[in-house]
Motif scaffolding. Structure first.
Motif, short mmCIF file in Angstrom:
data_model
loop_
_atom_site.label_atom_id
_atom_site.label_comp_id
_atom_site.label_asym_id
_atom_site.label_seq_id
_atom_site.Cartn_x
_atom_site.Cartn_y
_atom_site.Cartn_z
N ALA A 249 0.83 -1.20 0.00
CA ALA A 249 0.00 0.00 0.00
C ALA A 249 0.87 1.25 0.00
O ALA A 249 0.50 2.28 -0.59
N GLU A 250 2.03 1.19 0.63
CA GLU A 250 2.92 2.35 0.69
C GLU A 250 3.72 2.52 -0.61
O GLU A 250 3.92 3.63 -1.10
N TYR A 251 4.17 1.37 -1.19
CA TYR A 251 4.96 1.43 -2.43
C TYR A 251 4.72 0.11 -3.18
O TYR A 251 5.22 -0.95 -2.76
N PRO A 252 3.97 0.13 -4.26
CA PRO A 252 3.54 -1.12 -4.91
C PRO A 252 4.60 -1.80 -5.79
O PRO A 252 4.45 -2.99 -6.10
N ASP A 253 5.65 -1.09 -6.19
CA ASP A 253 6.60 -1.66 -7.16
C ASP A 253 7.64 -2.53 -6.46
O ASP A 253 8.86 -2.26 -6.49
N ARG A 254 7.18 -3.59 -5.82
CA ARG A 254 8.07 -4.52 -5.14
C ARG A 254 7.36 -5.85 -4.91
O ARG A 254 6.12 -5.93 -4.98
N VAL A 255 8.16 -6.86 -4.64
CA VAL A 255 7.64 -8.21 -4.39
C VAL A 255 8.13 -8.66 -3.02
O VAL A 255 9.32 -8.57 -2.72
N ILE A 256 7.21 -9.13 -2.21
CA ILE A 256 7.53 -9.61 -0.86
C ILE A 256 7.43 -11.13 -0.84
O ILE A 256 6.45 -11.71 -1.32
N ASP A 257 8.44 -11.76 -0.29
CA ASP A 257 8.51 -13.23 -0.37
C ASP A 257 9.16 -13.78 0.89
O ASP A 257 9.79 -13.06 1.67
N VAL A 258 9.00 -15.10 1.06
CA VAL A 258 9.63 -15.86 2.15
C VAL A 258 9.35 -15.22 3.52
O VAL A 258 10.26 -14.83 4.25
N ILE A 259 8.09 -15.11 3.86
CA ILE A 259 7.71 -14.63 5.19
C ILE A 259 7.68 -15.86 6.11
O ILE A 259 6.76 -16.67 6.03
N LYS A 260 8.71 -15.98 6.95
CA LYS A 260 8.83 -17.19 7.78
C LYS A 260 9.28 -16.83 9.18
O LYS A 260 10.10 -15.94 9.38
N GLY A 261 8.74 -17.58 10.14
CA GLY A 261 9.17 -17.44 11.52
C GLY A 261 10.56 -17.99 11.71
O GLY A 261 11.02 -18.88 10.97
N LEU A 262 11.26 -17.45 12.71
CA LEU A 262 12.63 -17.90 12.95
C LEU A 262 12.67 -19.37 13.34
O LEU A 262 13.60 -20.10 12.96
N ASP A 263 11.68 -19.82 14.08
CA ASP A 263 11.64 -21.24 14.45
C ASP A 263 11.45 -22.12 13.23
O ASP A 263 12.00 -23.22 13.15
N GLN A 264 10.69 -21.65 12.23
CA GLN A 264 10.50 -22.41 11.00
C GLN A 264 11.80 -22.46 10.20
O GLN A 264 12.17 -23.51 9.65
N LEU A 265 12.50 -21.33 10.12
CA LEU A 265 13.79 -21.29 9.43
C LEU A 265 14.77 -22.26 10.08
O LEU A 265 15.49 -22.99 9.40
N LYS A 266 14.78 -22.26 11.40
CA LYS A 266 15.67 -23.17 12.13
C LYS A 266 15.29 -24.62 11.86
O LYS A 266 16.16 -25.47 11.64
N ALA A 267 13.98 -24.92 11.86
CA ALA A 267 13.52 -26.29 11.61
C ALA A 267 13.93 -26.77 10.23
O ALA A 267 14.32 -27.93 10.04
N GLU A 268 13.85 -25.89 9.23
CA GLU A 268 14.27 -26.24 7.88
C GLU A 268 15.78 -26.46 7.81
O GLU A 268 16.26 -27.37 7.12
N TYR A 269 16.51 -25.64 8.55
CA TYR A 269 17.97 -25.75 8.55
C TYR A 269 18.44 -27.07 9.17
O TYR A 269 19.41 -27.68 8.71
#
Length: 401
Positions: A249-269
């Motif tokens: 809403a503030e600036y539309p010309d971008r793509v947001i990706d990989v929204i993950k919790g730190l615990d999920q990142l750790k679990a994947e690692y």
């Protein structure tokens, strides 16, 4: 009396079954000892303290593709916007995320590159003065970063003049005393230590640098961006759902990706290590069950072969307890020899695993506990068939042959 001679003579007359069971017990002891040791080592690794409120942290990546934009100013705008979301404690633009398996590292010395001095490898994070509050880690000495420390630059060769370091890195570089206020060097860049962090795990939990980290007050604007956000307890999921809408809403010309919790990142690692632990637990369970069934089956087989002898002993006045004791002692003899051979095999296997896969040395206590467990398990496995043998009627046993 345990009547060892008749037991040994009986085993010598029927060697094949006893040898097979002995080998099975030896293999079980060797494998279970090492598997239990590896499981304990991996669980300690998986459950190690990180110093981070993992359940309250999450990260996301963002790619800006808009033209004619001041990236440095946009980063400031985005950080302020993120911090204004209800439930957010703090947010920061950062180069790497702890526990994620991806980051940056370097070598640091006590003297400039043209002078010889001890060197230590460490991971590093680059962010502004909100980084410590966002990470939620504890500062045990010195001061936090402030706005005047922050350097905004795209020059990769430039480093700030100050940094925070973890306690582990500090203790390795300054084992004789306090390094607070002292200078370390990255190549010829002098860096003053202004604060010491109690505990902050880096991006790589298995790496030697896992406890050694620096935080530089530096922002390097880029079209590819990584943000880390800390929320109030139990607010993370709600904040994560709002991120994309608020920023677009503030600036539309971008793509947001990989929204993950730190615990999920750790679990994947650590997914491979988690899978290894589960597989080894299944292996131990299967081996123990197979060994117990083998003992149970061999005892039943021996009972069926010795119906006449058991009946004769019962007719001559042998008590039920003597029959049960006979099979318990017989099984204990076989199991004890198997455990001794298996213990030697366990130590040999542990040495090989240490040499081939850099695993820690197998502790003898695991071999002792495993051996005791196998012997105890074998006794429980043989009690049922032994009681069945003791209940045989002398008249039925003699007529059955």
């Amino acid at each position: 009396m345990f009547e060892f001679r008749p037991i040994i003579n009986a085993l010598l007359r029927a060697k094949s079954g006893a040898i097979l069971l002995l080998m099975q017990i030896a293999i079980t002891t060797a494998i279970v000892s090492n598997a239990a040791f590896i499981i304990n080592d991996r669980i300690a690794y998986l459950e190690q303290e990180t110093g981070l409120p993992e359940q309250d942290l999450f990260q996301f990546n963002m790619m800006i593709f808009g033209k004619n934009i001041d990236l440095a100013k946009q980063i400031e705008v985005d950080e302020s916007l993120l911090r204004s979301i209800p439930g957010v404690i703090d947010a920061v633009y950062i180069n790497a995320v702890p526990l994620s398996g991806g980051g940056s590292g370097g070598s640091y010395n006590l003297l400039p590159s043209n002078e010889k001095s001890p060197s230590i490898n460490a991971s590093y994070f680059r962010a502004d003065s909100h980084v410590l509050n966002t990470l939620g880690v504890e500062l045990v000495a010195g001061r936090d970063l402030n706005e005047s420390d922050v350097m905004v630059t795209s020059d990769v060769s430039e480093l700030p003049k100050v940094a925070l370091v973890t306690q582990a890195m500090h203790d390795e570089m300054f084992p004789q005393g306090s390094g607070l206020g002292k200078t370390i060097y990255r190549r010829d860049n002098a860096i003053k230590i202004v604060g010491i962090i109690k505990l902050l795990k880096g991006p790589w939990l298995q790496d030697e640098r896992r406890d050694r980290s620096l935080i530089f007050p530096q922002v390097r604007p880029s079209s590819f961006q990584k943000f880390l956000i800390r929320t109030e307890p139990n607010e993370r999921a709600a904040v994560m759902r709002r991120i994309e809408d608020v920023l677009l809403a503030e600036y539309p010309d971008r793509v947001i990706d990989v929204i993950k919790g730190l615990d999920q990142l750790k679990a994947e690692y650590v997914a491979e290590d988690t899978l290894m632990v589960r597989m080894l637990m299944v292996l131990i369970t299967v081996l123990v069950l197979i060994t117990a069934l083998g003992i149970f089956g061999l005892t039943l087989f021996n009972i069926n072969k010795r119906l006449k002898q058991i009946g004769t002993r019962r007719a001559l006045g042998a008590r039920k307890s003597a029959i049960i004791r006979y099979f318990l002692v017989e099984n204990t003899l076989i199991c004890s020899v198997g455990v001794v051979l298996g213990s030697a095999g366990a130590l040999w296997m542990g040495a090989k695993l240490m040499a081939l896969f850099s695993l820690p040395s197998l502790s003898v206590s695991y071999v002792i506990v495993t051996g005791a467990f196998v012997i105890l398990m074998s006794l429980f496995a043989v009690i049922g068939p032994a009681k069945r043998a003791a209940d045989i009627s002398p008249s039925i046993a003699t007529r059955s042959i």
